[in-house]
Enzyme design. Structure first.
Site, PDB file in Angstrom:
ATOM      1  N   ASP A   7       0.885  -1.161   0.000  1.00 17.68           N
ATOM      2  CA  ASP A   7       0.000   0.000   0.000  1.00 17.68           C
ATOM      3  C   ASP A   7       0.926   1.215   0.000  1.00 17.68           C
ATOM      4  O   ASP A   7       1.437   1.609   1.051  1.00 17.68           O
ATOM      5  CB  ASP A   7      -0.890  -0.014   1.244  1.00 17.68           C
ATOM      6  CG  ASP A   7      -1.809   1.207   1.301  1.00 17.68           C
ATOM      7  OD1 ASP A   7      -2.271   1.669   0.243  1.00 17.68           O
ATOM      8  OD2 ASP A   7      -2.057   1.695   2.423  1.00 17.68           O
ATOM      9  N   GLU A  68      -0.971  -1.213  -4.872  1.00 21.35           N
ATOM     10  CA  GLU A  68      -2.176  -0.432  -5.126  1.00 21.35           C
ATOM     11  C   GLU A  68      -1.903   0.571  -6.237  1.00 21.35           C
ATOM     12  O   GLU A  68      -0.900   1.292  -6.205  1.00 21.35           O
ATOM     13  CB  GLU A  68      -2.644   0.295  -3.868  1.00 21.35           C
ATOM     14  CG  GLU A  68      -3.958   1.038  -4.100  1.00 21.35           C
ATOM     15  CD  GLU A  68      -4.516   1.609  -2.820  1.00 21.35           C
ATOM     16  OE1 GLU A  68      -5.150   0.852  -2.059  1.00 21.35           O
ATOM     17  OE2 GLU A  68      -4.307   2.804  -2.580  1.00 21.35           O
ATOM     18  N   ASP A 141      -2.543   1.086   7.113  1.00 17.11           N
ATOM     19  CA  ASP A 141      -1.681   0.867   5.942  1.00 17.11           C
ATOM     20  C   ASP A 141      -1.270  -0.603   5.838  1.00 17.11           C
ATOM     21  O   ASP A 141      -1.182  -1.161   4.751  1.00 17.11           O
ATOM     22  CB  ASP A 141      -0.428   1.744   6.023  1.00 17.11           C
ATOM     23  CG  ASP A 141      -0.772   3.194   6.278  1.00 17.11           C
ATOM     24  OD1 ASP A 141      -1.052   3.907   5.319  1.00 17.11           O
ATOM     25  OD2 ASP A 141      -0.767   3.579   7.459  1.00 17.11           O
TER      26      ASP A 141
END
EC number: 3.1.21.10
Length: 175
Positions: A7, A68, A141
């Site tokens: 992430d 991501e 996160d």
């Protein structure tokens, strides 16, 4: 299949490692958050992120990396840092010779919760449940990185198998 999910973030970059096969529950291997100091020079922050991700790839030996995909946000400064961190994550996987796949937040949410509109609390709750954890991974996160890894096991593994089958068919038959 072992997947390292990232992430991306310049101040906080979530990293999660899971093992699993499509359609089955995944197993948690580890999760981390790589921090950089906003007061540091950008080049030093990116270097720290690069070194940390390279070390985690070497330590955990994933078969692939899921990152991501950066999407448009209202705050250009935030999206720039996220995009830079995303590039470092893609590079860390590619440098290790690993396939790297990117997923939009809504793809990850749909894979993990069944709804592309799930909020952070729903995502964290599902990651906790799917990995059979006693408590939610923190900070968010880390949970998001684990969700990316789960998404890739479930969706990316299938994609890879379909791509390999299509490649074999193009080359004239099964091998």
């Amino acid at each position: 299949m072992r997947v390292l999910g990232v992430d991306p973030g310049l101040t906080r970059c979530g990293v999660g490692v899971v093992e699993g096969v499509p359609g089955r529950p995944c197993t948690l291997i580890a999760y981390y958050v790589v921090y950089t100091d906003p007061a540091d020079d950008l080049s030093l922050r990116l270097l720290h992120l690069d070194r940390s991700l390279t070390e985690l790839v070497a330590e955990h030996q994933p078969e692939s990396v899921a990152v991501e995909r950066v999407f448009s946000q209202h705050n250009v400064r935030t999206v720039m840092g996220t995009a830079q961190a995303s590039g470092i994550a893609v590079l860390a996987g590619a440098r290790a010779g690993l396939p790297v796949q990117t997923y939009t937040p809504s793809e990850v949410k749909a894979a993990v919760t069944g709804s592309g509109q799930a909020d952070k609390a729903q995502m964290t709750a599902m990651v906790t449940r799917l990995l059979r954890l006693a408590e939610p991974p923190k900070p968010a996160d880390a949970a998001d990185a684990l969700a990316l890894a789960i998404c890739h096991v479930w969706r990316g593994g299938t994609r890879s198998k379909l791509a390999a089958a299509a490649d074999r068919a193009r080359r004239g038959g099964a091998r």
